[in-house]
Design a protein around this motif. Structure first.
Motif, PDB file in Angstrom:
ATOM      1  N   ASN B  92       0.818  -1.209   0.000  1.00 50.73           N
ATOM      2  CA  ASN B  92       0.000   0.000   0.000  1.00 50.73           C
ATOM      3  C   ASN B  92       0.864   1.277   0.000  1.00 50.73           C
ATOM      4  OD1 ASN B  92      -2.383   1.433  -0.010  1.00 50.73           O
ATOM      5  ND2 ASN B  92      -2.485   1.534   2.235  1.00 50.73           N
ATOM      6  N   VAL B  93       1.897   1.256  -0.840  1.00 52.42           N
ATOM      7  CA  VAL B  93       2.817   2.401  -0.891  1.00 52.42           C
ATOM      8  C   VAL B  93       2.108   3.600  -1.506  1.00 52.42           C
ATOM      9  CG1 VAL B  93       4.974   3.261  -1.878  1.00 52.42           C
ATOM     10  CG2 VAL B  93       4.835   0.896  -1.082  1.00 52.42           C
ATOM     11  N   LYS B  94       2.257   4.761  -0.835  1.00 51.96           N
ATOM     12  CA  LYS B  94       1.602   5.966  -1.356  1.00 51.96           C
ATOM     13  C   LYS B  94       2.601   6.984  -1.878  1.00 51.96           C
ATOM     14  CE  LYS B  94      -2.582   5.579   1.319  1.00 51.96           C
ATOM     15  NZ  LYS B  94      -2.083   4.487   2.214  1.00 51.96           N
ATOM     16  N   ARG B  95       3.799   6.972  -1.250  1.00 51.11           N
ATOM     17  CA  ARG B  95       4.750   7.999  -1.633  1.00 51.11           C
ATOM     18  C   ARG B  95       6.165   7.418  -1.638  1.00 51.11           C
ATOM     19  NH1 ARG B  95       5.941  13.945   0.685  1.00 51.11           N
ATOM     20  NH2 ARG B  95       5.886  14.988  -1.332  1.00 51.11           N
ATOM     21  N   ILE B  96       6.922   7.732  -2.697  1.00 51.66           N
ATOM     22  CA  ILE B  96       8.298   7.240  -2.805  1.00 51.66           C
ATOM     23  C   ILE B  96       9.251   8.427  -2.866  1.00 51.66           C
ATOM     24  CG2 ILE B  96       9.938   6.126  -4.396  1.00 51.66           C
ATOM     25  CD1 ILE B  96       7.758   4.195  -5.203  1.00 51.66           C
ATOM     26  N   VAL B  97      10.371   8.309  -2.132  1.00 49.84           N
ATOM     27  CA  VAL B  97      11.456   9.277  -2.268  1.00 49.84           C
ATOM     28  C   VAL B  97      12.672   8.534  -2.790  1.00 49.84           C
ATOM     29  CG1 VAL B  97      13.029  10.842  -1.060  1.00 49.84           C
ATOM     30  CG2 VAL B  97      10.626  10.749  -0.390  1.00 49.84           C
ATOM     31  N   THR B  98      13.342   9.088  -3.783  1.00 47.70           N
ATOM     32  CA  THR B  98      14.543   8.450  -4.306  1.00 47.70           C
ATOM     33  C   THR B  98      15.560   9.515  -4.667  1.00 47.70           C
ATOM     34  OG1 THR B  98      15.454   7.024  -6.019  1.00 47.70           O
ATOM     35  CG2 THR B  98      13.579   8.369  -6.654  1.00 47.70           C
ATOM     36  N   PHE B  99      16.858   9.173  -4.576  1.00 44.37           N
ATOM     37  CA  PHE B  99      17.865  10.173  -4.961  1.00 44.37           C
ATOM     38  C   PHE B  99      18.396   9.928  -6.353  1.00 44.37           C
ATOM     39  CE2 PHE B  99      20.406   7.000  -2.617  1.00 44.37           C
ATOM     40  CZ  PHE B  99      21.430   6.749  -3.533  1.00 44.37           C
ATOM     41  N   CYS B 100      17.937   8.852  -6.998  1.00 42.82           N
ATOM     42  CA  CYS B 100      18.403   8.576  -8.353  1.00 42.82           C
ATOM     43  C   CYS B 100      17.392   9.147  -9.354  1.00 42.82           C
ATOM     44  CB  CYS B 100      18.556   7.077  -8.574  1.00 42.82           C
ATOM     45  SG  CYS B 100      18.945   6.672 -10.285  1.00 42.82           S
ATOM     46  N   PRO B 101      17.810  10.120 -10.171  1.00 45.39           N
ATOM     47  CA  PRO B 101      16.863  10.734 -11.108  1.00 45.39           C
ATOM     48  C   PRO B 101      16.344   9.754 -12.161  1.00 45.39           C
ATOM     49  CG  PRO B 101      18.903  12.010 -10.981  1.00 45.39           C
ATOM     50  CD  PRO B 101      19.136  10.729 -10.253  1.00 45.39           C
ATOM     51  N   HIS B 102      17.107   8.699 -12.429  1.00 40.61           N
ATOM     52  CA  HIS B 102      16.633   7.703 -13.401  1.00 40.61           C
ATOM     53  C   HIS B 102      15.485   6.899 -12.802  1.00 40.61           C
ATOM     54  CE1 HIS B 102      19.873   8.371 -16.343  1.00 40.61           C
ATOM     55  NE2 HIS B 102      20.512   8.790 -15.271  1.00 40.61           N
ATOM     56  N   CYS B 103      15.691   6.440 -11.544  1.00 39.43           N
ATOM     57  CA  CYS B 103      14.606   5.759 -10.837  1.00 39.43           C
ATOM     58  C   CYS B 103      13.411   6.698 -10.723  1.00 39.43           C
ATOM     59  CB  CYS B 103      15.047   5.348  -9.431  1.00 39.43           C
ATOM     60  SG  CYS B 103      16.375   4.136  -9.391  1.00 39.43           S
TER      61      CYS B 103
END
Lengths: 448, 261
Positions: B92-103
């Motif tokens: 039930n993921v609602k929000r993702i944070v990532t530091f890879c601009p490709h991801c």
């Protein structure tokens, strides 16, 4: 009377030949695959107004933008005068709008004169940029003799147009003094009123009539020549830039065109959907090998390309000496389309081996032993970093990246070929869900 | 803070019936590449100091498929993508944070067409959010830096100002390279170039870029992408400048400024 007859014959022939040539361009664009580019009309009109009519993206490079703008606005306004020229030509009258429009006519034609003068300056500057200053992007390796000649021919044509206008208007002003019944008063035209006393006053009436006619015919014949020449020239952008911007893809640049046929197959493989795949069906071809695998929009992109080279001049692969040139990709697609079109026109049965006598000559039956890969090498498509600099640079929203990725898809999915380094990457992605083969677990960093 | 390197797993939280505020998407570089792992850990510190409730997928995370799709292998891309999307649904993921601009790009722009409804933000956006809501304080330390726009954050997703705002918030002045923002020059890694040899040419793209970065005179090059980090550092090594010029992800610079190393 003789002039009217000659004009009518030329007009009919030009209209007919032009109709055939533009119909052929339309058919060629339709050789591409369907792609639904409807919807969000508000955004599309906004793009058309700002980017096509407003030349917004041209202004990232201010010097060429200003001079291009002169020629562009002169082109738009001259269409008004062209209407009068055609009516005059067909009816045998002279300056049919002059007496009815009065002052408005003077202002209108004066505006056209000032714009034509600015366009004249721009034309000389553009000739100098190409031939004397040799701006690099006009001389990269992907520019052969024809693109260079094409560009110069267009500029020379523009010179002819402007010389025609000023000869016609200048001589006319002198004739208005001598023979006001046949030459209605145009008022003082902004530039001709300055040129006329210097060049045309004091000449005999016969000479002036001859000059006025020569200017008129030079202008109108150059316009006709342009109309017929555009379909084989990069200058076709003067028409196609507008629909090309209107139909530009509006989805995010970051989203590569999806392949729903693969989603279906992968979903059933992963057990996410019921397996409905017909195993006996022939394996489909993925990606693009020839122009009929590309979207119609990509073919329109190719016909709209003005070969300005802004894309190639910012391409990181090109900057560092690799073979890739986004401009060449578009030029190659147009050349291959023209080659296919020529086969469809000549209807040589040897080139359509699978065609039944009752069927039309279409690309699905064509086998000339060639494809896009005879124009675009693997080395070129492998060098792309998908950085989108070319997409960003194009003043008329051409997308060189989509065909590059479709060629890659053909190579990888249909041919199972491609750069050898990518094979282990795909294997790793399939087996360990990472492009690298790593001995440790994905979350080992947490404890380190 | 005692434990600013604490990391929770989605599976553990789910077992306790909890859902974190965000899923921290680490990515392949962040997980496996020793240089990029430092960025992962920097971001973990920032999240912990800001008291963000977050978790990672760990072994349940797959590559987003970005390099496969750009290399032309749609099968592999969709296999990875559809599995990831199933995982998002499961937790039930609602929000993702990532530091890879490709991801970031693939999750944000390509997954929705395959059924994902998750909101995706780049760590620069998220950090700015944390500062604005008062959850994170960033110490100011004057200095001169240059900033390299990654293609996938900049030109492709139009994020130019947020990273620059963060840099200014850290008290730094930016010596811009001539090719910046929408004209930024690629580092050479995108489109799966990271995983293959270059085609023949005059020079490598990262060398072209590092020459431009060095000309600014700045001794710090700030980046927002683990692949750019590798390419720019390789360029520095080729120029034998790795001792005098430093390359940091924005999150690393914040950690350093705040003295959390």
């Amino acid at each position: 009377m003789l002039q009217v007859v000659i004009f009518l014959i030329i007009l009919i022939v030009v209209t007919y030949v032009a109709a055939m040539r533009y119909k052929r361009i339309y058919r060629n664009i339709k050789l591409g695959k369907d792609e639904d580019l409807s919807g969000d009309e508000a955004q599309r009109w906004k793009n058309t107004l700002l980017v096509a009519f407003g030349q917004k993206k041209m202004f990232k490079r201010i010097v060429p933008a200003i001079f291009h703008f002169f020629i562009y606005v002169a082109f738009l306004f001259t269409q008004i005068e062209l209407i009068e020229i055609i009516i005059d030509g067909v009816t045998g009258r002279h300056r049919v709008f002059a007496s009815s429009l009065g002052m408005v006519y003077t202002v209108l034609i004066s505006t056209i004169e000032i714009l034509s003068f600015l366009a004249l300056i721009a034309t000389f500057i553009f000739l100098a940029r190409r031939n004397a200053l040799k701006i690099p992007r006009f001389h990269f390796d992907d520019m052969g003799w024809w693109p260079k000649l094409d560009a110069n021919l267009i500029l020379l044509g523009e010179l002819a147009l402007v010389i025609g206008i000023f000869t016609m208007n200048g001589a006319d002003m002198a004739l208005q003094q001598i023979d006001p019944t046949h030459y209605p008063d145009t008022g003082n035209l902004a530039l001709s009123s300055l040129i006329s006393p210097l060049l045309f006053e004091g000449l005999g009436k016969d000479m002036l009539v001859l000059l006025e006619r020569a200017g008129w015919w030079l202008h109108v014949l150059t316009v006709f020549a342009f109309i017929l020449y555009l379909p084989i020239s990069k200058h076709l952008h003067i028409f196609l830039a507008f629909p090309n911007v209107y139909f530009a893809r509006l989805r995010s640049r970051g989203a590569i065109m999806n392949m729903p046929e693969i989603t279906k197959e992968v979903s059933s493989m992963l057990g996410l959907t019921e397996d409905t795949t017909d195993m006996s069906a022939e394996l489909p071809e993925f990606g693009a090998k020839d122009i009929d695998d590309l979207s119609w929009k990509t073919i329109m992109d190719a016909y709209s390309c003005t070969e300005c080279g802004r894309c190639t001049s910012v391409c990181p692969a090109h900057i560092t000496g690799k073979k890739l040139s986004p401009r060449k990709i578009l030029m190659d697609i147009r050349d291959r389309t023209e080659e296919v079109a020529a086969h469809l026109d000549t209807k040589d049965d040897k080139l359509f081996p699978t065609r039944q006598p009752s069927e039309e000559y279409s690309m699905k039956h064509l086998d000339d032993g060639k494809s896009l890969f005879d124009y675009i090498t693997r080395e070129e498509i492998h060098a792309c970093t998908t950085c989108n600099a070319c997409v960003e640079a194009c003043p008329i929203m051409i997308d060189p990246l989509t065909p590059i990725l479709q060629l890659r898809r053909y190579e990888i999915l249909t041919e199972a070929a491609g750069p050898k380094d990518w094979t282990p990457m795909f294997t790793n992605l399939e087996n360990s869900s990472s492009p690298w083969q790593m001995p440790q677990e994905r979350d080992a960093w947490v404890e380190s | 803070m005692e434990q600013d390197d604490k990391v929770l797993f989605m599976s553990d939280m789910a077992a306790q019936g909890k859902e974190p505020e965000i899923l921290f998407w680490v990515g392949c570089a962040g997980s496996y590449d020793t240089r990029a792992q430092k960025i992962t850990k920097a971001l973990v510190k920032i999240l912990n100091h800001a008291e963000v409730s977050f978790a990672i997928l760990g072994k349940e995370e797959n590559c987003t498929g970005d390099p496969a799709r750009r290399a032309g292998n749609e099968f592999v891309f969709q296999m990875l993508a559809l599995q990831n999307i199933e995982t998002f649904k499961m937790y039930n993921v609602k929000r993702i944070v990532t530091f890879c601009p490709h991801c970031f790009n693939t999750l944000k722009n390509e997954y929705p067409e395959l059924g994902s409804t998750v909101e995706v933000v780049h760590h620069t956006q998220f950090i700015k959010e944390l500062i604005e809501s008062g959850r994170l304080q960033v110490a100011s330390a004057p200095g001169e830096v240059t900033y390299h726009d990654s293609c996938y954050l900049g030109r492709i997703n139009d994020i130019y100002d947020i990273p620059r705002d963060l840099i200014t918030a850290m008290g730094k002045t930016i010596e811009e390279m001539p090719r910046s923002r929408s004209r930024g020059l690629c580092c050479g890694a995108g489109g799966a170039q990271m995983f293959k040899e270059d085609e023949p040419g005059d020079k490598r793209i990262n060398i072209e870029r590092i020459e431009e970065a060095l000309e600014t005179g700045a001794e710090t090059i700030l980046v927002n992408c683990p692949f750019c980090t590798t390419m720019i550092e390789d360029g520095l090594k080729a120029k034998e400048k790795q001792e005098s010029v430093m390359v940091y992800d924005l999150s690393e610079m914040i950690v350093q400024n705040n003295g959390w190393n």
